[in-house]
Design an enzyme around this catalytic site. Structure first.
Site, PDB file in Angstrom:
ATOM      1  N   HIS A   1      14.828  41.734   7.170  1.00  0.00           N
ATOM      2  CA  HIS A   1      15.062  43.166   6.965  1.00  0.00           C
ATOM      3  C   HIS A   1      15.970  43.700   8.063  1.00  0.00           C
ATOM      4  O   HIS A   1      16.300  42.994   9.009  1.00  0.00           O
ATOM      5  CB  HIS A   1      13.750  43.959   6.905  1.00  0.00           C
ATOM      6  CG  HIS A   1      12.993  44.054   8.184  1.00  0.00           C
ATOM      7  ND1 HIS A   1      12.112  45.078   8.460  1.00  0.00           N
ATOM      8  CD2 HIS A   1      12.970  43.277   9.292  1.00  0.00           C
ATOM      9  CE1 HIS A   1      11.576  44.920   9.651  1.00  0.00           C
ATOM     10  NE2 HIS A   1      12.080  43.828  10.178  1.00  0.00           N
TER      11      HIS A   1
ATOM     12  N   GLU B   1       3.493  41.315  11.841  1.00  0.00           N
ATOM     13  CA  GLU B   1       4.932  41.061  11.860  1.00  0.00           C
ATOM     14  C   GLU B   1       5.302  39.997  12.890  1.00  0.00           C
ATOM     15  O   GLU B   1       6.174  39.166  12.658  1.00  0.00           O
ATOM     16  CB  GLU B   1       5.644  42.379  12.173  1.00  0.00           C
ATOM     17  CG  GLU B   1       7.139  42.298  12.151  1.00  0.00           C
ATOM     18  CD  GLU B   1       7.779  43.653  12.361  1.00  0.00           C
ATOM     19  OE1 GLU B   1       7.838  44.430  11.390  1.00  0.00           O
ATOM     20  OE2 GLU B   1       8.213  43.946  13.493  1.00  0.00           O
TER      21      GLU B   1
ATOM     22  N   CYS C   1      16.248  45.968  16.175  1.00  0.00           N
ATOM     23  CA  CYS C   1      15.855  45.820  14.765  1.00  0.00           C
ATOM     24  C   CYS C   1      16.817  46.505  13.793  1.00  0.00           C
ATOM     25  O   CYS C   1      16.620  46.438  12.587  1.00  0.00           O
ATOM     26  CB  CYS C   1      14.430  46.310  14.544  1.00  0.00           C
ATOM     27  SG  CYS C   1      13.221  45.250  15.373  1.00  0.00           S
TER      28      CYS C   1
ATOM     29  N   HIS D   1      10.994  37.869   9.873  1.00  0.00           N
ATOM     30  CA  HIS D   1       9.668  37.665  10.433  1.00  0.00           C
ATOM     31  C   HIS D   1       8.871  36.697   9.570  1.00  0.00           C
ATOM     32  O   HIS D   1       9.094  36.606   8.364  1.00  0.00           O
ATOM     33  CB  HIS D   1       8.894  38.994  10.490  1.00  0.00           C
ATOM     34  CG  HIS D   1       9.518  40.027  11.349  1.00  0.00           C
ATOM     35  ND1 HIS D   1       9.459  39.990  12.721  1.00  0.00           N
ATOM     36  CD2 HIS D   1      10.240  41.133  11.028  1.00  0.00           C
ATOM     37  CE1 HIS D   1      10.105  41.039  13.208  1.00  0.00           C
ATOM     38  NE2 HIS D   1      10.595  41.744  12.196  1.00  0.00           N
TER      39      HIS D   1
ATOM     40  N   HIS E   1      17.363  40.690  10.598  1.00  0.00           N
ATOM     41  CA  HIS E   1      16.534  39.675  11.244  1.00  0.00           C
ATOM     42  C   HIS E   1      15.328  39.413  10.353  1.00  0.00           C
ATOM     43  O   HIS E   1      15.141  40.084   9.343  1.00  0.00           O
ATOM     44  CB  HIS E   1      16.090  40.136  12.642  1.00  0.00           C
ATOM     45  CG  HIS E   1      15.201  41.338  12.607  1.00  0.00           C
ATOM     46  ND1 HIS E   1      15.669  42.617  12.310  1.00  0.00           N
ATOM     47  CD2 HIS E   1      13.865  41.469  12.800  1.00  0.00           C
ATOM     48  CE1 HIS E   1      14.657  43.469  12.340  1.00  0.00           C
ATOM     49  NE2 HIS E   1      13.545  42.794  12.623  1.00  0.00           N
TER      50      HIS E   1
ATOM     51  N   HIS F   1      11.089  35.080   1.429  1.00  0.00           N
ATOM     52  CA  HIS F   1      12.490  34.685   1.555  1.00  0.00           C
ATOM     53  C   HIS F   1      13.456  35.691   0.927  1.00  0.00           C
ATOM     54  O   HIS F   1      14.505  35.327   0.409  1.00  0.00           O
ATOM     55  CB  HIS F   1      12.717  33.265   1.023  1.00  0.00           C
ATOM     56  CG  HIS F   1      12.195  32.236   1.971  1.00  0.00           C
ATOM     57  ND1 HIS F   1      10.864  31.884   2.005  1.00  0.00           N
ATOM     58  CD2 HIS F   1      12.811  31.519   2.943  1.00  0.00           C
ATOM     59  CE1 HIS F   1      10.683  30.976   2.945  1.00  0.00           C
ATOM     60  NE2 HIS F   1      11.841  30.751   3.533  1.00  0.00           N
TER      61      HIS F   1
END
Length: 149
Positions: free
Chosen positions: A16, A136, A25, A31, A29, A75
């Site tokens: 995201h 996260e 952020c 998680h 990137h 994904h």
């Protein structure tokens, strides 16, 4: 009859970006999310029922969460559809990437609200969603509790 809470845990990988954010952020990137889903209900007392003694079959809960959350978000790259990231999203889609455009800033807080709505809509009427925990990172998570809402 006693009320019992049961929890099933799930993992999925999601990318995201937070448009307009003033930190790292803002960049695309990802998680390794961990989602804990807790429901509450009374165990089935009908001895003739194949699910006798269960609040809900863990397999049934798994099916709901897999279909509503994991299969969709795993994904994928998630962007707020009302930001300039839409251009990047379209380019990624053209190149065969799995992209989700959502109505909200894709923070853990907003994702857990979205997940609660999706899961609640699929639960049997005698089972309530008690809480969700969306982790996260190893040290950061958001929690949603029905009692707070």
């Amino acid at each position: 009859m006693s009320k019992i809470r049961i929890t099933k845990q799930f993992t999925f990988e999601t990318g995201h970006a937070l448009y307009g954010y003033d930190g790292k952020c803002k960049n695309v990137h990802g998680h390794s999310y961990k989602l804990s889903v807790t429901v509450i209900g009374s165990p089935i007392t009908d001895t003739e029922n194949v699910k006798y003694g269960m609040v809900i079959d863990f397999g049934d809960l798994k099916k709901i969460v897999q279909e509503e959350i994991v299969e969709i978000f795993d994904h994928a790259t998630v962007f707020n559809k009302n930001t300039p990231h839409v251009e990047l999203a379209k380019e990624l889609q053209v190149r065969g990437h799995h992209v989700l455009l959502v109505e909200y800033q894709p923070t853990s807080e907003n994702m857990v609200i979205d997940f609660a709505d999706k899961i609640k809509s699929r639960l049997p009427e005698n089972i309530a969603l008690h809480s969700l925990k969306l982790q996260e990172t190893e040290s950061s998570f958001a929690e949603w509790y029905q009692s707070d809402n």
